[in-house]
Scaffold this motif. Structure first.
Motif, PDB file in Angstrom:
ATOM      1  N   GLU A   9      10.973   3.741   2.524  1.00  0.00           N
ATOM      2  CA  GLU A   9      10.491   2.413   2.866  1.00  0.00           C
ATOM      3  C   GLU A   9       9.601   2.532   4.089  1.00  0.00           C
ATOM      4  O   GLU A   9       9.926   3.249   5.033  1.00  0.00           O
ATOM      5  N   ILE A  10       8.485   1.836   4.044  1.00  0.00           N
ATOM      6  CA  ILE A  10       7.531   1.873   5.153  1.00  0.00           C
ATOM      7  C   ILE A  10       6.939   0.470   5.307  1.00  0.00           C
ATOM      8  O   ILE A  10       6.759  -0.236   4.324  1.00  0.00           O
ATOM      9  N   SER A  11       6.676   0.077   6.549  1.00  0.00           N
ATOM     10  CA  SER A  11       6.170  -1.274   6.817  1.00  0.00           C
ATOM     11  C   SER A  11       4.855  -1.217   7.575  1.00  0.00           C
ATOM     12  O   SER A  11       4.648  -0.335   8.414  1.00  0.00           O
ATOM     13  N   TYR A  12       3.998  -2.187   7.263  1.00  0.00           N
ATOM     14  CA  TYR A  12       2.682  -2.291   7.905  1.00  0.00           C
ATOM     15  C   TYR A  12       2.464  -3.717   8.395  1.00  0.00           C
ATOM     16  O   TYR A  12       2.857  -4.670   7.728  1.00  0.00           O
ATOM     17  N   ARG A  13       1.815  -3.850   9.548  1.00  0.00           N
ATOM     18  CA  ARG A  13       1.461  -5.168  10.081  1.00  0.00           C
ATOM     19  C   ARG A  13      -0.058  -5.300  10.069  1.00  0.00           C
ATOM     20  O   ARG A  13      -0.785  -4.356  10.361  1.00  0.00           O
ATOM     21  N   PHE A  14      -0.510  -6.520   9.732  1.00  0.00           N
ATOM     22  CA  PHE A  14      -1.938  -6.819   9.642  1.00  0.00           C
ATOM     23  C   PHE A  14      -2.271  -7.988  10.552  1.00  0.00           C
ATOM     24  O   PHE A  14      -1.381  -8.681  11.035  1.00  0.00           O
ATOM     25  N   GLU A  15      -3.568  -8.225  10.760  1.00  0.00           N
ATOM     26  CA  GLU A  15      -3.975  -9.273  11.703  1.00  0.00           C
ATOM     27  C   GLU A  15      -3.676 -10.682  11.201  1.00  0.00           C
ATOM     28  O   GLU A  15      -3.587 -11.609  11.991  1.00  0.00           O
ATOM     29  N   SER A  16      -3.521 -10.847   9.894  1.00  0.00           N
ATOM     30  CA  SER A  16      -3.202 -12.171   9.350  1.00  0.00           C
ATOM     31  C   SER A  16      -2.473 -12.015   8.015  1.00  0.00           C
ATOM     32  O   SER A  16      -2.478 -10.937   7.411  1.00  0.00           O
ATOM     33  N   ASP A  34       4.316   4.291  -8.075  1.00  0.00           N
ATOM     34  CA  ASP A  34       4.858   2.980  -8.435  1.00  0.00           C
ATOM     35  C   ASP A  34       5.601   2.445  -7.220  1.00  0.00           C
ATOM     36  O   ASP A  34       6.675   2.944  -6.875  1.00  0.00           O
ATOM     37  N   VAL A  35       5.016   1.471  -6.543  1.00  0.00           N
ATOM     38  CA  VAL A  35       5.608   0.943  -5.308  1.00  0.00           C
ATOM     39  C   VAL A  35       6.046  -0.499  -5.501  1.00  0.00           C
ATOM     40  O   VAL A  35       5.497  -1.229  -6.318  1.00  0.00           O
ATOM     41  N   LYS A  36       7.059  -0.881  -4.734  1.00  0.00           N
ATOM     42  CA  LYS A  36       7.508  -2.273  -4.691  1.00  0.00           C
ATOM     43  C   LYS A  36       7.128  -2.811  -3.322  1.00  0.00           C
ATOM     44  O   LYS A  36       7.259  -2.108  -2.311  1.00  0.00           O
ATOM     45  N   THR A  37       6.632  -4.040  -3.284  1.00  0.00           N
ATOM     46  CA  THR A  37       6.156  -4.606  -2.027  1.00  0.00           C
ATOM     47  C   THR A  37       6.736  -5.989  -1.810  1.00  0.00           C
ATOM     48  O   THR A  37       7.100  -6.686  -2.756  1.00  0.00           O
ATOM     49  N   ARG A  38       6.804  -6.374  -0.525  1.00  0.00           N
ATOM     50  CA  ARG A  38       7.165  -7.746  -0.187  1.00  0.00           C
ATOM     51  C   ARG A  38       6.627  -8.074   1.192  1.00  0.00           C
ATOM     52  O   ARG A  38       6.520  -7.204   2.061  1.00  0.00           O
ATOM     53  N   LEU A  39       6.274  -9.332   1.357  1.00  0.00           N
ATOM     54  CA  LEU A  39       5.819  -9.822   2.660  1.00  0.00           C
ATOM     55  C   LEU A  39       7.035 -10.096   3.531  1.00  0.00           C
ATOM     56  O   LEU A  39       8.093 -10.470   3.029  1.00  0.00           O
ATOM     57  N   PHE A  40       6.884  -9.934   4.838  1.00  0.00           N
ATOM     58  CA  PHE A  40       7.945 -10.309   5.772  1.00  0.00           C
ATOM     59  C   PHE A  40       7.320 -10.599   7.131  1.00  0.00           C
ATOM     60  O   PHE A  40       6.102 -10.488   7.293  1.00  0.00           O
ATOM     61  N   ASN A  41       8.144 -10.990   8.080  1.00  0.00           N
ATOM     62  CA  ASN A  41       7.694 -11.246   9.446  1.00  0.00           C
ATOM     63  C   ASN A  41       6.619 -12.337   9.497  1.00  0.00           C
ATOM     64  O   ASN A  41       5.580 -12.163  10.122  1.00  0.00           O
ATOM     65  N   GLY A  42       6.851 -13.423   8.807  1.00  0.00           N
ATOM     66  CA  GLY A  42       5.903 -14.530   8.817  1.00  0.00           C
ATOM     67  C   GLY A  42       4.710 -14.332   7.910  1.00  0.00           C
ATOM     68  O   GLY A  42       3.764 -15.099   7.948  1.00  0.00           O
ATOM     69  N   VAL A  48       6.822  -1.742   1.997  1.00  0.00           N
ATOM     70  CA  VAL A  48       6.561  -0.991   0.772  1.00  0.00           C
ATOM     71  C   VAL A  48       7.726  -0.035   0.550  1.00  0.00           C
ATOM     72  O   VAL A  48       8.119   0.688   1.465  1.00  0.00           O
ATOM     73  N   SER A  49       8.284  -0.041  -0.656  1.00  0.00           N
ATOM     74  CA  SER A  49       9.335   0.930  -0.979  1.00  0.00           C
ATOM     75  C   SER A  49       8.973   1.637  -2.279  1.00  0.00           C
ATOM     76  O   SER A  49       8.320   1.072  -3.152  1.00  0.00           O
ATOM     77  N   TYR A  50       9.404   2.884  -2.361  1.00  0.00           N
ATOM     78  CA  TYR A  50       9.130   3.683  -3.552  1.00  0.00           C
ATOM     79  C   TYR A  50      10.087   4.864  -3.577  1.00  0.00           C
ATOM     80  O   TYR A  50      10.738   5.184  -2.580  1.00  0.00           O
ATOM     81  N   GLU A  51      10.167   5.501  -4.720  1.00  0.00           N
ATOM     82  CA  GLU A  51      10.970   6.706  -4.864  1.00  0.00           C
ATOM     83  C   GLU A  51      10.030   7.875  -5.117  1.00  0.00           C
ATOM     84  O   GLU A  51       9.002   7.715  -5.768  1.00  0.00           O
ATOM     85  N   TYR A  52      10.415   9.027  -4.589  1.00  0.00           N
ATOM     86  CA  TYR A  52       9.604  10.209  -4.885  1.00  0.00           C
ATOM     87  C   TYR A  52      10.502  11.396  -5.182  1.00  0.00           C
ATOM     88  O   TYR A  52      11.644  11.463  -4.746  1.00  0.00           O
ATOM     89  N   ASP A  53       9.952  12.304  -5.918  1.00  0.00           N
ATOM     90  CA  ASP A  53      10.624  13.530  -6.319  1.00  0.00           C
ATOM     91  C   ASP A  53      10.607  14.486  -5.127  1.00  0.00           C
ATOM     92  O   ASP A  53       9.550  14.875  -4.654  1.00  0.00           O
TER      93      ASP A  53
END
Length: 78
Positions: A9-16, A34-42, A48-53
């Motif tokens: 799982e990894i998270s990114y912040r953007f300006e808006s 194949d990644v799963k994503t969701r917005l958070f923090n307003g 982003v979460s994903y599985e890897y070998d």
């Protein structure tokens, strides 16, 4: 042969939230993994979460970092 998969799982912040949504939209049909994503923090951040070998090197994080950087985003601790 046993394949081991690790969830990452990894998270990114953007300006808006608008820019975060653009990043999220690009990941919907992303060819790298194949990644799963969701917005958070307003809404200005994307998790982003994903599985890897674990049997080989995983380039997904580097690709995610590059894509986030193209949108002015940066990795944050979640």
């Amino acid at each position: 042969m046993v394949l081991l998969f690790m969830k990452t799982e990894i998270s990114y912040r953007f300006e808006s939230s608008q820019v975060a949504n653009r990043f999220l939209h690009e990941l919907k049909d992303w060819p790298v993994n194949d990644v799963k994503t969701r917005l958070f923090n307003g809404g200005d951040s994307v998790k982003v979460s994903y599985e890897y070998d674990e049997s080989g090197f995983d380039y997904t994080v580097a690709e995610l970092d590059d894509l986030a950087e193209q949108h002015g985003g940066q990795e944050v601790s979640s």
